[in-house]
Design a protein around this motif. Structure first.
Motif, PDB file in Angstrom:
ATOM      1  N   UNK A   9       0.863  -1.179   0.000  1.00 45.94           N
ATOM      2  CA  UNK A   9       0.000   0.000   0.000  1.00 45.94           C
ATOM      3  C   UNK A   9       0.901   1.230   0.000  1.00 45.94           C
ATOM      4  N   UNK A  10       0.599   2.189  -0.852  1.00 49.50           N
ATOM      5  CA  UNK A  10       1.424   3.386  -0.948  1.00 49.50           C
ATOM      6  C   UNK A  10       1.655   4.067   0.387  1.00 49.50           C
ATOM      7  N   UNK A  11       0.614   4.168   1.211  1.00 41.74           N
ATOM      8  CA  UNK A  11       0.750   4.804   2.527  1.00 41.74           C
ATOM      9  C   UNK A  11       1.643   3.982   3.446  1.00 41.74           C
ATOM     10  N   UNK A  12       1.536   2.656   3.369  1.00 41.63           N
ATOM     11  CA  UNK A  12       2.355   1.786   4.217  1.00 41.63           C
ATOM     12  C   UNK A  12       3.830   1.888   3.844  1.00 41.63           C
ATOM     13  N   UNK A  22       8.755   5.599  -7.242  1.00 38.78           N
ATOM     14  CA  UNK A  22       9.959   4.894  -7.683  1.00 38.78           C
ATOM     15  C   UNK A  22      10.335   3.798  -6.685  1.00 38.78           C
ATOM     16  N   UNK A  23      10.225   4.093  -5.416  1.00 41.83           N
ATOM     17  CA  UNK A  23      10.501   3.078  -4.388  1.00 41.83           C
ATOM     18  C   UNK A  23       9.571   1.883  -4.549  1.00 41.83           C
ATOM     19  N   UNK A  24       8.311   2.179  -4.756  1.00 43.45           N
ATOM     20  CA  UNK A  24       7.316   1.108  -4.856  1.00 43.45           C
ATOM     21  C   UNK A  24       7.558   0.270  -6.110  1.00 43.45           C
ATOM     22  N   UNK A  25       7.859   0.908  -7.228  1.00 44.84           N
ATOM     23  CA  UNK A  25       8.156   0.156  -8.455  1.00 44.84           C
ATOM     24  C   UNK A  25       9.336  -0.782  -8.237  1.00 44.84           C
ATOM     25  N   UNK A  26      10.400  -0.268  -7.629  1.00 47.91           N
ATOM     26  CA  UNK A  26      11.589  -1.088  -7.389  1.00 47.91           C
ATOM     27  C   UNK A  26      11.286  -2.232  -6.407  1.00 47.91           C
ATOM     28  N   UNK A  32       2.603  -9.750  -6.082  1.00 52.65           N
ATOM     29  CA  UNK A  32       2.387  -8.477  -5.407  1.00 52.65           C
ATOM     30  C   UNK A  32       1.050  -7.889  -5.843  1.00 52.65           C
ATOM     31  N   UNK A  33       0.282  -7.456  -4.869  1.00 55.58           N
ATOM     32  CA  UNK A  33      -0.914  -6.663  -5.140  1.00 55.58           C
ATOM     33  C   UNK A  33      -0.624  -5.304  -4.531  1.00 55.58           C
ATOM     34  N   UNK A  76      -1.901   5.285  -5.579  1.00 56.90           N
ATOM     35  CA  UNK A  76      -2.515   6.373  -6.331  1.00 56.90           C
ATOM     36  C   UNK A  76      -2.009   6.361  -7.774  1.00 56.90           C
ATOM     37  N   UNK A  77      -0.720   6.190  -7.963  1.00 53.42           N
ATOM     38  CA  UNK A  77      -0.070   6.089  -9.276  1.00 53.42           C
ATOM     39  C   UNK A  77      -0.359   7.282 -10.168  1.00 53.42           C
ATOM     40  N   UNK A  78       0.165   8.419  -9.761  1.00 52.85           N
ATOM     41  CA  UNK A  78      -0.001   9.659 -10.523  1.00 52.85           C
ATOM     42  C   UNK A  78       0.759   9.678 -11.839  1.00 52.85           C
ATOM     43  N   UNK A  79       1.846   8.928 -11.911  1.00 57.32           N
ATOM     44  CA  UNK A  79       2.800   9.127 -12.988  1.00 57.32           C
ATOM     45  C   UNK A  79       2.716   8.053 -14.061  1.00 57.32           C
TER      46      UNK A  79
END
Length: 171
Positions: A35-38, A59-63, A75-76, A80-83
């Motif tokens: 989760x982005x917030x986590x 970028x952190x999450x993608x990596x 991975x699930x 938000x994925x703005x980019x």
């Protein structure tokens, strides 16, 4: 496989992601929820919500997703994925990528507003809110688009289909 669940705050990303993970775990245990917030919390909340900070978190999450996938962990990811660049990077660097966009009208999101983000923005208490003063470009290449402007049960009805894709390794 990486399932990338996208949507604005309040769209139901985490709700759907939790349901998908629960269904997958009923048959196999090599699945994690990101989760982005986590992830922000995991890294000590060292980033704010500016465009630059949001990009760094993405970028952190993608990596992280790439690393986990390389270890044969599904991975699930609720983000938000703005980019669009992040989503393009995922398509190029992940072996198996499935993008889900939860589409909710802004008026409905403001009505839900479980975190109070939209209310605080309208009251002038915060800024840098995606969909308001930070543009949110709708994903153009999502594999699945879910309209979530009504009952939670409708949103959750997609969990089984997404779980099946993970279990069958289909992106």
């Amino acid at each position: 496989m990486v399932v990338w669940i996208i949507g604005l705050s309040g769209a139901g990303k985490t709700t759907l992601a939790n349901a998908v993970v629960e269904k997958v775990r009923a048959r196999q245990d090599n699945v994690v929820l990101i989760d982005g917030d986590a992830v922000r919390e995991m890294f000590g909340n060292d980033l704010g919500y500016t465009i630059d900070d949001r990009l760094r978190n993405a970028e952190r999450i993608c990596q992280l997703c790439k690393f986990l996938e390389s270890q044969n962990i599904n991975v699930v990811c609720a983000i938000l994925s703005l980019f669009p660049e992040s989503r393009a990077w995922n398509r190029m660097h992940l072996k198996s990528y499935f993008e889900v966009f939860i589409d909710v009208p802004l008026q409905e999101l403001e009505t839900r507003d479980s975190k109070g983000i939209y209310r605080k923005f309208r009251a002038g208490e915060i800024r840098d809110v995606a969909g308001l003063d930070i543009p949110f470009l709708r994903p153009q290449e999502a594999h699945m688009i879910i309209s979530n402007d009504n009952a939670k049960e409708n949103l959750l009805s997609y969990a089984g289909e997404i779980a099946e894709k993970i279990q069958n390794g289909l992106a």
